[in-house]
Design a protein around this motif. Structure first.
Motif, PDB file in Angstrom:
ATOM      1  N   CYS A   1     -60.590 -51.477 -14.874  1.00 13.61           N
ATOM      2  CA  CYS A   1     -61.176 -52.406 -15.843  1.00 13.61           C
ATOM      3  C   CYS A   1     -60.084 -53.366 -16.292  1.00 13.61           C
ATOM      4  O   CYS A   1     -59.002 -52.936 -16.692  1.00 13.61           O
ATOM      5  CB  CYS A   1     -61.712 -51.626 -17.037  1.00 13.61           C
ATOM      6  SG  CYS A   1     -62.402 -52.680 -18.321  1.00 13.61           S
TER       7      CYS A   1
ATOM      8  N   GLU B   1     -62.307 -55.475 -21.598  1.00 12.80           N
ATOM      9  CA  GLU B   1     -63.511 -54.912 -22.200  1.00 12.80           C
ATOM     10  C   GLU B   1     -63.535 -55.298 -23.671  1.00 12.80           C
ATOM     11  O   GLU B   1     -62.540 -55.121 -24.383  1.00 12.80           O
ATOM     12  CB  GLU B   1     -63.556 -53.386 -22.061  1.00 12.80           C
ATOM     13  CG  GLU B   1     -64.875 -52.834 -22.585  1.00 12.80           C
ATOM     14  CD  GLU B   1     -65.021 -51.326 -22.419  1.00 12.80           C
ATOM     15  OE1 GLU B   1     -64.135 -50.709 -21.783  1.00 12.80           O
ATOM     16  OE2 GLU B   1     -66.007 -50.775 -22.923  1.00 12.80           O
TER      17      GLU B   1
ATOM     18  N   GLU C   1     -61.284 -40.382 -22.650  1.00 10.93           N
ATOM     19  CA  GLU C   1     -61.276 -41.239 -23.847  1.00 10.93           C
ATOM     20  C   GLU C   1     -59.882 -41.834 -24.066  1.00 10.93           C
ATOM     21  O   GLU C   1     -59.739 -43.005 -24.409  1.00 10.93           O
ATOM     22  CB  GLU C   1     -61.696 -40.438 -25.088  1.00 10.93           C
ATOM     23  CG  GLU C   1     -63.146 -39.970 -25.081  1.00 10.93           C
ATOM     24  CD  GLU C   1     -63.398 -38.797 -24.133  1.00 10.93           C
ATOM     25  OE1 GLU C   1     -62.446 -38.039 -23.824  1.00 10.93           O
ATOM     26  OE2 GLU C   1     -64.547 -38.651 -23.676  1.00 10.93           O
TER      27      GLU C   1
ATOM     28  N   ARG D   1     -59.201 -44.549 -21.523  1.00 11.76           N
ATOM     29  CA  ARG D   1     -59.916 -45.794 -21.827  1.00 11.76           C
ATOM     30  C   ARG D   1     -59.169 -46.589 -22.906  1.00 11.76           C
ATOM     31  O   ARG D   1     -59.049 -47.804 -22.836  1.00 11.76           O
ATOM     32  CB  ARG D   1     -61.341 -45.472 -22.283  1.00 11.76           C
ATOM     33  CG  ARG D   1     -62.167 -46.713 -22.545  1.00 11.76           C
ATOM     34  CD  ARG D   1     -63.634 -46.374 -22.711  1.00 11.76           C
ATOM     35  NE  ARG D   1     -64.407 -47.578 -22.983  1.00 11.76           N
ATOM     36  CZ  ARG D   1     -65.159 -47.757 -24.062  1.00 11.76           C
ATOM     37  NH1 ARG D   1     -65.255 -46.818 -24.964  1.00 11.76           N
ATOM     38  NH2 ARG D   1     -65.822 -48.883 -24.236  1.00 11.76           N
TER      39      ARG D   1
END
Lengths: 166, 430
Positions: A56, A59, B347, B350
């Motif tokens: 990614c 975001e 988590e 991320r």
């Protein structure tokens, strides 16, 4: 149901194309007006065969994206215009939830302004990136809005990058 | 006083005023060397002269240790990763069945074809013209195992009789070590010293963060950027350009203690900026970092520049490592990786990715600005443009805006090149 689906598909098409037009025109607030303030999530993703992982590259939720737009004047950016050409290929519609999923192929061109050597290059257009929009679109109260946009890039070399969302 | 002498006096007074206030310079003035020690300015030919570039490849890039990928990119036996170093030399890195990581010149000794073409993979997958477990050159089917031995030459005896055999035709192996957070380092010079001699104690202040638990790559991007490789590396070596970055001004420069951050130069041209604390939430829409690395305080930032073109930047929750491959005087391949801890929960991972991308992703706030500048520098000082000298003369007691990081780079550059950076036509021992 047929008419309802047709109407939904029409609304989805119009929303996606409008989202491109607002971004192309750098009308950031108009773009945000197309998004569901409560749940919108925006991301830029790709698969890297170099590290063999999905990754990614950006975001943001609605608030985060708004902050990016609000702070743009404080940053030194390549102000070359990005032009998104999109074609909606597939729309799925769930009438129970009033939600649509859309797959759009997108090609993004960059028209140079001040990124590099404007004397030689301003006005020149080149391909910046290709990929897909994978959108989740709400269709409540007859108004379509973006709940989620995933920009899945095929292009993995984006030159000097950009401060603008794609 | 005559009117003539009054006019002359007025002119003299005006000239004096100009010299204090300064004015634009004519060609002769523009071409004068700065009134600074030779260690404090550069001749722009070090960026633009093709002969100097060739010499840099020969005397620097072919001689020093270079990080090329991370061990987590080759996590399983027989995993491979292709890369390149020192201009245009193709490299393949392979983890053997014995778990040892080796690297080779990715060139078939038969007819010079690239052996492994994919960016990465596993040799167990095989290929259309070769057996699984080996590296196969698709051109004539020569095969090499994960240790670099040539294990198959189709119709060997029929074609070469006893004049040439597999045993003589292994790949060219490169000196390889895995260190400093699990990076794979190579050296093209078979006679080089160990990596530890090259890095010395430069990594000591970051060793706990890098080497307590295994790291894992989560981000990879690359770009061929139109600039000289040194200009890109220099953006990591001087922090005076925080004026370029709104993010750094808001979260760093305007915060207490920023100007106390120490800059340290190490032997062999490496340089580090010590620990500082960043106020991430001073950037609207951002928040303080909730994660860190072992031994690193929350919201901390440390950075280490390894000569001639690698930067480890550890910003609280994520590590960015940039490496480069010079292509020509005005073109460089930049590769950027982001790292978390291998033990991260989904988590945590991320969160690290979000933090990383805010600043360093291709759509982040800082990287784009850095790349904009180095391209424009390269345009402004291309050969024949009229550019002459750059200054690197800030002295601030080895703190953050001191340009010691640039000067220490060119001290090492001069030592290896045998040239003065302020006048590359002169030898440094003159």
């Amino acid at each position: 149901m047929g008419a309802s689906r047709e109407m939904a598909v029409q609304q989805v098409h119009e929303l996606i194309y409008e989202s491109c037009l607002t971004l192309n025109a750098e009308k950031w607030n108009d773009y945000l007006d197309l998004c569901d303030k409560a749940v919108f999530n925006y991301s830029i993703v790709n698969y890297s065969p170099e590290i063999r992982r999905d990754q990614c590259w950006m975001e943001r939720d609605y608030k985060g994206l708004k902050s990016i737009f609000d702070l743009l004047p404080k940053h030194n950016s390549d102000r070359s215009q990005l032009t998104r050409h999109a074609t909606v290929y597939r729309v799925g519609f769930d009438p129970e939830q009033n939600v649509a999923n859309a797959l759009t192929l997108v090609t993004i061109y960059r028209t140079q302004l001040d990124g590099i050597n404007s004397h030689f290059e301003s006005g020149a257009t080149s391909l910046f990136a290709v990929g897909k929009y994978m959108d989740v679109i709400g269709l409540d109260a007859g108004k379509a809005n973006l709940k989620k946009r995933v920009v899945a890039l095929d292009t993995r070399q984006v030159d000097i990058g950009s401060h603008y969302p794609l | 006083m005559s009117s003539q002498s009054a006019a002359a006096e007025a002119q003299a007074a005006d000239n004096g005023k100009q010299s204090k206030q300064g004015r634009a310079r004519n060609l002769a003035e523009w071409s004068q060397r700065p009134n600074l020690p030779g260690t404090h300015y550069l001749d722009t030919r070090v960026y633009t002269d093709p002969a100097i570039y060739d010499e840099e490849i020969d005397k620097i890039w072919n001689k020093v240790w270079l990080p090329i990928c991370h061990e987590s990119e080759l996590s399983a036996p027989l995993d491979f990763r292709t890369s390149g170093v020192a201009g245009t030399k193709p490299i393949v890195v392979v983890r053997g069945a014995d778990n040892k990581i080796r690297s080779f010149l990715n060139v078939c000794p038969h007819r010079g074809n690239i052996v492994m073409r994919a960016p990465a993979g596993n040799l167990g997958e095989g290929s259309p013209s070769g057996n699984p477990r080996n590296m196969t050159c698709m051109f004539h089917g020569w095969q090499f195992d994960a240790t670099g031995r040539c294990v198959e030459i189709p119709r060997e005896k029929a074609g070469y009789q006893d004049r040439l055999c597999k045993a003589q035709m292994g790949l060219r192996e490169l000196r390889t070590e895995v260190a400093h957070g699990g990076f794979v380092w190579v050296n093209l010079d078979d006679n080089c010293g160990p990596l530890a001699d090259f890095t010395g104690n430069a990594f000591d202040f970051m060793a706990t963060e890098l080497d307590t638990v295994p790291l894992e790559v989560f981000h990879y991007q690359k770009a061929v950027v139109r600039t000289n490789f040194k200009l890109w590396h220099e953006t990591s070596r001087e922090f005076y350009h925080d004026y370029l970055h709104y993010h750094n001004r808001a979260t760093g420069m305007l915060q207490k203690g920023y100007f106390d951050r120490k800059y340290t130069a190490f032997p062999n041209g490496h340089a580090a900026t010590g620990l500082t604390s960043i106020t991430y939430d001073a950037y609207e829409g951002a928040k303080d970092r909730g994660l860190t690395f072992p031994g690193m305080p929350l919201n901390g930032w440390k950075q280490l520049n390894i000569f001639p073109g690698c930067t480890y930047s550890l910003r609280a929750s994520c590590l960015r490592v940039s490496v480069m491959t010079p292509i020509s005087t005005d073109k460089v391949l930049i590769e950027i990786r982001g790292f978390g801890l291998k033990e991260d929960t989904p988590e945590e991972r991320r969160e690290r990715i979000l933090d990383h991308d805010t600043i360093w992703g291709p759509f982040g706030r800082n990287l784009h600005e850095d790349l904009l500048v180095v391209q424009n520098q390269s345009i402004a000082m291309r050969e024949g443009s009229g550019s002459k000298y750059l200054v690197m003369a800030r002295e601030e007691n080895n703190t953050i805006h001191d340009e010691i990081g640039l000067r220490s780079y060119y001290e090492e550059w001069s030592r290896l090149m045998g040239r003065l950076a302020c006048d590359p036509s002169r030898r440094s021992d003159e």
